[in-house]
Enzyme design. Structure first.
Site, PDB file in Angstrom:
ATOM      1  N   TYR A 144      -0.136  -0.540  10.357  1.00 30.77           N
ATOM      2  CA  TYR A 144      -0.241  -1.076   8.988  1.00 30.77           C
ATOM      3  C   TYR A 144       1.139  -1.191   8.342  1.00 30.77           C
ATOM      4  O   TYR A 144       1.499  -2.245   7.797  1.00 30.77           O
ATOM      5  CB  TYR A 144      -1.146  -0.180   8.154  1.00 30.77           C
ATOM      6  CG  TYR A 144      -1.388  -0.679   6.747  1.00 30.77           C
ATOM      7  CD1 TYR A 144      -2.046  -1.892   6.523  1.00 30.77           C
ATOM      8  CD2 TYR A 144      -0.987   0.058   5.647  1.00 30.77           C
ATOM      9  CE1 TYR A 144      -2.284  -2.352   5.237  1.00 30.77           C
ATOM     10  CE2 TYR A 144      -1.223  -0.389   4.351  1.00 30.77           C
ATOM     11  CZ  TYR A 144      -1.872  -1.597   4.157  1.00 30.77           C
ATOM     12  OH  TYR A 144      -2.102  -2.062   2.867  1.00 30.77           O
ATOM     13  N   GLN A 208       0.607  17.601  -1.385  1.00 29.33           N
ATOM     14  CA  GLN A 208       1.187  16.265  -1.290  1.00 29.33           C
ATOM     15  C   GLN A 208       0.677  15.430  -2.466  1.00 29.33           C
ATOM     16  O   GLN A 208      -0.425  15.646  -2.958  1.00 29.33           O
ATOM     17  CB  GLN A 208       0.847  15.596   0.047  1.00 29.33           C
ATOM     18  CG  GLN A 208      -0.620  15.300   0.302  1.00 29.33           C
ATOM     19  CD  GLN A 208      -1.377  16.455   0.928  1.00 29.33           C
ATOM     20  OE1 GLN A 208      -1.105  17.610   0.658  1.00 29.33           O
ATOM     21  NE2 GLN A 208      -2.352  16.129   1.773  1.00 29.33           N
TER      22      GLN A 208
END
Length: 323
Positions: A144, A208
């Site tokens: 991607y 994160q």
């Protein structure tokens, strides 16, 4: 004016079709339905200015005269592009060339939907458009990441060599109605799990960060860029930054769910931070997002409830026996 939206039956593509129709354009959605869904544009079935063309843009295509091409075709969620890695690379290279060639033939403006994944696991925070990124070109996410980076390079090359009128948007995490339940994105995963009473899956320690933009804000930014004269990449996303764990707790509050958080190992190359620097969009486009994450989750809640209900009803429906 006639507009083509490749990937027009996808999540963002279908919302873009709605917005373009509202602005008065004739719109053709071109989609091979690999990850797009007819349901996303079913409400437009009787709209005379809209058509859905089932085409694979990795094959040369021509859909007649066109004034503007919005190239949004690509698997975009981790689940989809991990499964469909080769088609993702193909649509970001061959498909992009084919779409650029159609724009060149008809002297149409070309708009590329790129992604914050171009920044990879960033070493600069927040990420400005001038940052070149930290991308693993051979990792599992590369199908991607590199497809979109190649699409940007191709778009800029057509501008330089053929004087094609182009735009590039780098889209950050976007959510809202029409997200697929099983697409592996943070919001859809959390909403589905919370509403079903399942454990909320958080990868790593949950520290994160991500930045989530509600779909109506994203589409407004995209349209402002489309109508501007800016041809360099432009970030469009919400700079409000949340840890994944904070997002999970917010989903639990909005849904009223009693689900527990379950931690799982962090996938390879998962970015530790992701947040757009949107000074350019603010100054150049006069755009910034209006909808905060909690409000956006509440606006999305009914859609996810209905999607889960439809899926359950389909699973519970008895299979008719042959007579």
């Amino acid at each position: 004016m006639r507009v083509i939206v490749t990937g027009g039956a996808g999540f963002l593509g279908s919302h873009l079709c709605d917005a373009l129709l509202a602005e008065g354009y004739d719109v053709a959605a071109v989609d091979n339905l690999l990850t797009g869904r007819v349901d996303n544009v079913q409400h437009l079935a009787h709209e005379p200015r809209f058509e859905l063309l089932e085409r694979d843009i990795c094959q040369p295509f021509d859909v007649g005269p066109v004034d503007y091409i919005f190239h949004f075709a690509s698997p975009a969620s981790p689940v989809d592009y991990m499964v469909h890695g080769i088609p993702t690379l193909a649509v970001g290279s061959i498909g992009t060339f084919n779409a650029l060639n159609v724009a060149r033939e008809h002297r149409a403006r070309f708009f590329l939907a790129s992604t914050s994944e171009c920044y990879g696991d960033p070493e600069v925070h927040p990420q400005p458009e001038t940052y070149w990124g930290n991308v693993n070109p051979v990792g599992p996410r590369s199908v991607y990441d590199e497809a979109k980076r190649f699409s940007e390079a191709a778009t800029m090359a057509y501008r330089r060599y053929f004087n094609l009128d182009t735009r590039i948007v780098r889209i950050f995490n976007t959510y809202g109605p029409r997200l697929q339940l099983n697409d592996g994105r943070v919001i859809s995963n959390f909403m589905k799990q919370a509403l079903r009473g399942e454990d909320i899956t958080v990868y790593g320690d949950g520290l994160q960060t991500r930045s989530f933009c509600y779909v109506s804000d994203e589409i407004e930014g995209i349209l402002r860029l489309a109508h501007s004269n800016e041809h360099e990449p432009t970030n469009v996303g919400n700079p409000g930054e949340f840890t994944i764990l904070e997002c999970a707790k917010l989903v639990l509050r909005v849904t009223g769910s009693k689900s527990k958080v379950a931690f799982r190992p962090l996938p390879q190359d998962d970015p530790k931070q992701r947040c757009p620097e949107i000074t350019k969009a603010r100054t150049l486009l006069g755009w910034e997002p209006k909808i905060d994450l909690e409000t956006g989750l509440r606006l999305s809640l009914d859609y996810f409830k209905q999607a889960i209900r439809r899926k359950k009803n389909a699973a519970d429906r008895p299979i008719a026996s042959e007579v």
